[in-house]
Design a protein around this motif. Structure first.
Motif, PDB file in Angstrom:
ATOM      1  N   CYS A   1       0.843  -1.189   0.000  1.00  0.00           N
ATOM      2  CA  CYS A   1       0.000   0.000   0.000  1.00  0.00           C
ATOM      3  C   CYS A   1       0.885   1.247   0.000  1.00  0.00           C
ATOM      4  O   CYS A   1       1.755   1.391   0.861  1.00  0.00           O
ATOM      5  N   PRO A   2       0.681   2.164  -0.953  1.00  0.00           N
ATOM      6  CA  PRO A   2       1.498   3.371  -0.987  1.00  0.00           C
ATOM      7  C   PRO A   2       1.195   4.344   0.165  1.00  0.00           C
ATOM      8  O   PRO A   2       2.008   5.197   0.484  1.00  0.00           O
ATOM      9  N   LYS A   3       0.060   4.180   0.812  1.00  0.00           N
ATOM     10  CA  LYS A   3      -0.337   5.092   1.882  1.00  0.00           C
ATOM     11  C   LYS A   3       0.215   4.644   3.249  1.00  0.00           C
ATOM     12  O   LYS A   3       0.834   5.422   3.949  1.00  0.00           O
ATOM     13  N   CYS A   4      -0.002   3.354   3.602  1.00  0.00           N
ATOM     14  CA  CYS A   4       0.405   2.893   4.938  1.00  0.00           C
ATOM     15  C   CYS A   4       1.529   1.861   4.899  1.00  0.00           C
ATOM     16  O   CYS A   4       1.958   1.384   5.937  1.00  0.00           O
ATOM     17  N   LYS A   5       1.961   1.481   3.696  1.00  0.00           N
ATOM     18  CA  LYS A   5       3.052   0.518   3.481  1.00  0.00           C
ATOM     19  C   LYS A   5       2.728  -0.905   3.939  1.00  0.00           C
ATOM     20  O   LYS A   5       3.610  -1.725   4.114  1.00  0.00           O
ATOM     21  N   SER A   6       1.445  -1.226   4.100  1.00  0.00           N
ATOM     22  CA  SER A   6       1.034  -2.566   4.506  1.00  0.00           C
ATOM     23  C   SER A   6       1.172  -3.545   3.337  1.00  0.00           C
ATOM     24  O   SER A   6       0.987  -3.181   2.174  1.00  0.00           O
TER      25      SER A   6
ATOM     26  N   GLY B   1      -7.802   0.655   3.979  1.00  0.00           N
ATOM     27  CA  GLY B   1      -8.931   0.851   3.074  1.00  0.00           C
ATOM     28  C   GLY B   1      -8.627   1.681   1.839  1.00  0.00           C
ATOM     29  O   GLY B   1      -9.519   2.009   1.070  1.00  0.00           O
ATOM     30  N   TYR B   2      -7.363   2.022   1.621  1.00  0.00           N
ATOM     31  CA  TYR B   2      -6.968   2.842   0.472  1.00  0.00           C
ATOM     32  C   TYR B   2      -7.057   2.023  -0.813  1.00  0.00           C
ATOM     33  O   TYR B   2      -6.617   0.881  -0.858  1.00  0.00           O
ATOM     34  N   GLU B   3      -7.659   2.589  -1.851  1.00  0.00           N
ATOM     35  CA  GLU B   3      -7.743   1.953  -3.167  1.00  0.00           C
ATOM     36  C   GLU B   3      -6.715   2.606  -4.067  1.00  0.00           C
ATOM     37  O   GLU B   3      -6.617   3.829  -4.115  1.00  0.00           O
ATOM     38  N   PHE B   4      -5.988   1.772  -4.814  1.00  0.00           N
ATOM     39  CA  PHE B   4      -4.919   2.321  -5.642  1.00  0.00           C
ATOM     40  C   PHE B   4      -4.644   1.421  -6.835  1.00  0.00           C
ATOM     41  O   PHE B   4      -5.135   0.311  -6.937  1.00  0.00           O
TER      42      PHE B   4
END
Length: 108
Positions: free
Chosen positions: A4-9, A101-104
């Protein structure tokens, strides 16, 4: 591995929305096209079925129609899924982070 680019999960889910929808549409369209094209299969099945006796042409004709529809459905489904995959990868945000929950998308 996709992150995930937002939280690095690393807990990322691939949605494949377009692939699923296009695959179903392709399967239906392929089955209809295959059933229409199976007229030739019916004719061949009926001719070959004559060898089997009185019920042979009917069984051969039905078998030819079913095989035509199944082959059309398989071809249409495969083609639809391939088109949908391209849409998922190039157009839609195909990935969903299970953590935030970030969509990318992986496209820049």
């Amino acid at each position: 591995m996709i992150q995930c680019p937002k939280c690095k999960s690393d807990s990322v889910y691939t949605k494949n929305t377009a692939r699923k929808i296009a695959g179903k549409i392709g399967t239906a369209a392929g089955a209809i096209g295959g059933a229409k094209a199976s007229y030739t299969g019916v004719q061949i099945g009926m001719k070959v079925g004559v060898i089997a006796g009185p019920g042979g042409p009917v069984i051969g004709g039905i078998s030819g129609a079913i095989i035509g529809a199944l082959l059309g459905a398989a071809t249409g489904g495969t083609t639809g899924a391939a088109v949908g995959k391209t849409i998922d990868e190039k157009v839609l945000d195909n990935y969903l982070c299970n953590s935030c929950g970030y969509e990318f998308s992986t496209c820049a």
